[in-house]
Design a protein around this motif. Structure first.
Motif, mmCIF file in Angstrom:
data_model
loop_
_atom_site.group_PDB
_atom_site.id
_atom_site.type_symbol
_atom_site.label_atom_id
_atom_site.label_comp_id
_atom_site.label_asym_id
_atom_site.label_seq_id
_atom_site.Cartn_x
_atom_site.Cartn_y
_atom_site.Cartn_z
ATOM 1 N N LYS A 1 -0.921 12.034 12.065
ATOM 2 C CA LYS A 1 -0.017 12.645 13.102
ATOM 3 C C LYS A 1 -0.316 14.294 13.578
ATOM 4 N N ILE A 2 -0.496 14.874 12.588
ATOM 5 C CA ILE A 2 -0.883 16.294 12.757
ATOM 6 C C ILE A 2 -2.170 16.368 13.623
ATOM 7 N N ALA A 3 -3.143 15.599 13.334
ATOM 8 C CA ALA A 3 -4.142 15.755 14.066
ATOM 9 C C ALA A 3 -4.156 15.117 15.511
ATOM 10 N N PHE B 1 -4.629 17.338 18.981
ATOM 11 C CA PHE B 1 -5.464 16.953 20.151
ATOM 12 C C PHE B 1 -4.549 16.920 21.292
ATOM 13 N N MET B 2 -3.418 16.519 21.376
ATOM 14 C CA MET B 2 -2.360 16.675 22.625
ATOM 15 C C MET B 2 -2.297 17.859 22.894
ATOM 16 N N THR B 3 -1.890 18.834 21.816
ATOM 17 C CA THR B 3 -1.764 20.180 22.232
ATOM 18 C C THR B 3 -2.892 20.937 23.054
ATOM 19 N N HIS C 1 0.823 -1.147 -0.171
ATOM 20 C CA HIS C 1 -0.053 0.169 0.086
ATOM 21 C C HIS C 1 0.753 1.220 0.051
ATOM 22 N N GLY C 2 0.514 2.124 -0.659
ATOM 23 C CA GLY C 2 1.141 3.658 -0.716
ATOM 24 C C GLY C 2 1.169 3.889 0.353
ATOM 25 N N HIS C 3 2.018 5.216 0.724
ATOM 26 C CA HIS C 3 2.209 6.171 1.794
ATOM 27 C C HIS C 3 0.958 6.954 1.852
ATOM 28 N N HIS C 4 0.224 6.852 3.005
ATOM 29 C CA HIS C 4 -0.974 7.723 3.108
ATOM 30 C C HIS C 4 -0.523 9.038 3.673
ATOM 31 N N GLY C 5 0.714 9.501 3.985
ATOM 32 C CA GLY C 5 0.984 10.588 4.479
ATOM 33 C C GLY C 5 0.733 10.905 6.066
ATOM 34 N N GLY C 6 1.098 12.002 6.702
ATOM 35 C CA GLY C 6 1.392 11.991 7.893
ATOM 36 C C GLY C 6 0.048 13.012 8.681
ATOM 37 N N SER C 7 -0.809 12.850 7.794
ATOM 38 C CA SER C 7 -2.039 13.869 8.296
ATOM 39 C C SER C 7 -2.598 13.303 9.639
#
Length: 337
Positions: A27-29, A33-35, A19-25
């Motif tokens: 991780k940003i979300a 949330f943690m912030t 499967h292709g790389h889905h990106g790091g979106s």
């Protein structure tokens, strides 16, 4: 006879790539949330560890528009505009505006109100640190007003501040007053002490000893306890007995909370207003010319010049009373020596 050729089936397997790389979106979300959670717990910690005065100042800071704040504008709660910062210009008379002090009095008032806020923080800290006063905290209410800092010492059914129907101070009321006295003595402002009662009348009504005398006696008893605790006698400007004329908001007249003592640390303007009300008030004389009460009480009379040696002395005319048929005056001349 020839046999038919066997059918040859060739299977080509297609290799499936990963499967292709889905990106790091995600991780940003997750980081957002943690912030947000960290900010939430930080705000909760600050709210639990800060004083009510500090929270009020922080709330006022965020209510004030940035443009007005940078222009040294006044508080948003004093604005006449329904929309914060709603004026066409920050220096106009509408909306949040830049209010330049007109004279030194406004600057002095601002410094005095800052001193009142510091006094409130000091009293809040004193209540927290003193075990005797901390358990009496529900009976104390400290509010910052335009006229000064108001300290309410409220009665309760379980813990009355005075003996029933008497001005005799209970021990815990004495502890409160004597603990507050040194702090109130450190500031230059003077005090106004008011006594309040519930609306339960005496048997004789207002003809004999009534709630008017009781409220005044309790205010005066509080003054004596403050002086015993270290307050200078000159710090008290006035003692007021209010009886049952001013109940607390949303209360009936017969509840215990209306039996209270009010200590008002006066601002300079309020103190001058009280003094002017009692000394410098203008009264109209018979001929319609206004004359201040101070001039009536303290007339500015010039001393009579001393008589020179050898000069004739004129005796003052006799006092003229009403219903005198004839008015006569005698001038007595006498030689010097």
């Amino acid at each position: 006879m020839k046999k038919p050729h066997d059918l040859v089936v060739v299977k080509k397997k297609r290799r499936h790539r990963g499967h292709g790389h889905h990106g790091g979106s995600w991780k940003i979300a997750y980081a957002d949330f943690m912030t947000a959670m960290m900010a939430f717990f930080l705000v909760m910690w600050l709210l639990s560890s800060s004083s009510p005065t500090s929270r009020e100042q922080v709330a006022e800071y965020f209510r004030m528009p940035l443009r007005a704040a940078l222009s040294k504008g006044d508080k948003s709660s004093l604005s006449s505009s329904a929309i914060p910062g709603g004026g066409d210009d920050v220096i106009k008379k509408e909306g949040e505006q830049f209010k330049q002090p007109k004279d030194k009095d406004s600057e002095n008032h601002r410094r005095e109100m800052n001193a009142m806020r510091r006094l409130r923080e000091r009293l809040d800290q004193l209540i927290k640190n003193d075990p005797r006063i901390e358990q009496l905290a529900p009976n104390l209410k400290i509010t910052l007003l335009d006229d000064g800092l108001r300290i309410l010492i409220i009665d309760s059914q379980k813990r009355p501040m005075f003996r029933l129907g008497s001005s005799q101070v209970e021990p815990y009321m004495r502890d409160i007053l004597r603990t507050l006295a040194p702090v109130l003595n450190d500031i230059p402002n003077r005090l106004s002490i008011s006594g309040h009662t519930d609306d339960l009348p005496y048997a004789n009504g207002n003809k004999g000893y009534s709630n008017w005398e009781l409220s005044t006696d309790r205010a005066n008893a509080s003054r004596r306890e403050l002086i015993q605790g270290g307050l200078g006698a000159e710090k008290v400007l006035r003692i007021v007995g209010m009886a049952d004329t001013m109940n607390l908001k949303d209360t009936t007249g017969d509840i215990a909370e209306n039996r209270r003592i009010t200590l008002l640390v006066l601002t300079h303007d309020k103190e001058q207003g009280i003094l002017k009300e009692n000394i410098d008030g203008e009264e109209v004389s018979i001929n319609g010319t206004p004359q201040s009460l101070q001039e009536q009480l303290l007339p500015n009379k010039k001393p009579a010049p001393a008589a020179q040696a050898g000069a004739p002395t004129v005796a003052p005319p006799p006092v003229v009373h009403k219903k005198v048929a004839q008015i006569s005056s005698a001038v007595v001349l006498s030689s010097g020596g």
